[in-house]
Write an enzyme that holds these catalytic residues in place. Structure first.
Site, mmCIF file in Angstrom:
data_model
loop_
_atom_site.group_PDB
_atom_site.id
_atom_site.type_symbol
_atom_site.label_atom_id
_atom_site.label_comp_id
_atom_site.label_asym_id
_atom_site.label_seq_id
_atom_site.Cartn_x
_atom_site.Cartn_y
_atom_site.Cartn_z
ATOM 1 N N CYS A 147 0.933 -1.084 -0.044
ATOM 2 C CA CYS A 147 -0.056 0.231 0.076
ATOM 3 C C CYS A 147 0.969 1.398 -0.014
ATOM 4 C CB CYS A 147 -0.766 0.216 1.137
ATOM 5 S SG CYS A 147 -2.436 -1.252 1.220
ATOM 6 N N GLN A 148 0.417 2.132 -0.917
ATOM 7 C CA GLN A 148 1.118 3.325 -0.731
ATOM 8 C C GLN A 148 1.271 4.058 0.581
ATOM 9 O OE1 GLN A 148 -0.687 6.238 -3.392
ATOM 10 N NE2 GLN A 148 0.900 7.766 -3.367
#
Length: 138
Positions: free
Chosen positions: A51-52
């Site tokens: 996930c960013q």
């Protein structure tokens, strides 16, 4: 409610919005209603990789069902994980593993995310299904 019924409910809710700005705002509002995770789960070992932004996932297994809670440091991501929790929490591991999550395409979410956010969404789904797999035989 079945997974499909919850997905249909979400699709109906999103059908009220004409453009994606309104849909994004709705996703952000949904994220604000995420139940708080226990502080002990805001550690690196509970972060979803891929996930960013940071997404912590708390998973509990009771009476043959998985219960998810999550938090994120990004408001749009909070809304995305809220939707997944709404559909997948309080389900048996097999129900989670069998879930297609077609609502994500039906509301157009996948096609309106940046590549990094899209990867993050897939990582969240994958992690929830990994937990389901781990608890499947318990």
């Amino acid at each position: 409610m079945t997974i499909e019924e919850v997905e249909n409910q979400i699709v109906e809710e999103f059908s009220y919005f004409e453009d994606w700005t309104d849909k994004y705002n709705y996703i952000i509002e949904l994220g604000k209603s995420l139940p708080k995770i226990d502080e002990e789960y805001r550690q690196d070992k509970y972060l979803i990789s891929g996930c960013q932004s940071n997404v912590w996932l708390q998973t509990d297994f009771k009476d043959g069902k998985l219960y998810f809670k999550a938090d994120s440091d990004a408001i749009i991501t909070k809304g995305m994980i809220y939707l997944l929790i709404r559909v997948l929490s309080e389900r048996t591991p097999q129900e989670i593993l069998d879930a297609n999550l077609d609502f994500l395409d039906a509301i157009g979410l996948k096609s309106h995310l940046s590549p990094t956010r899209s990867n993050g969404l897939l990582s969240m789904i994958k992690q929830m299904k990994v937990y389901a797999l781990a608890y499947q035989n318990k």
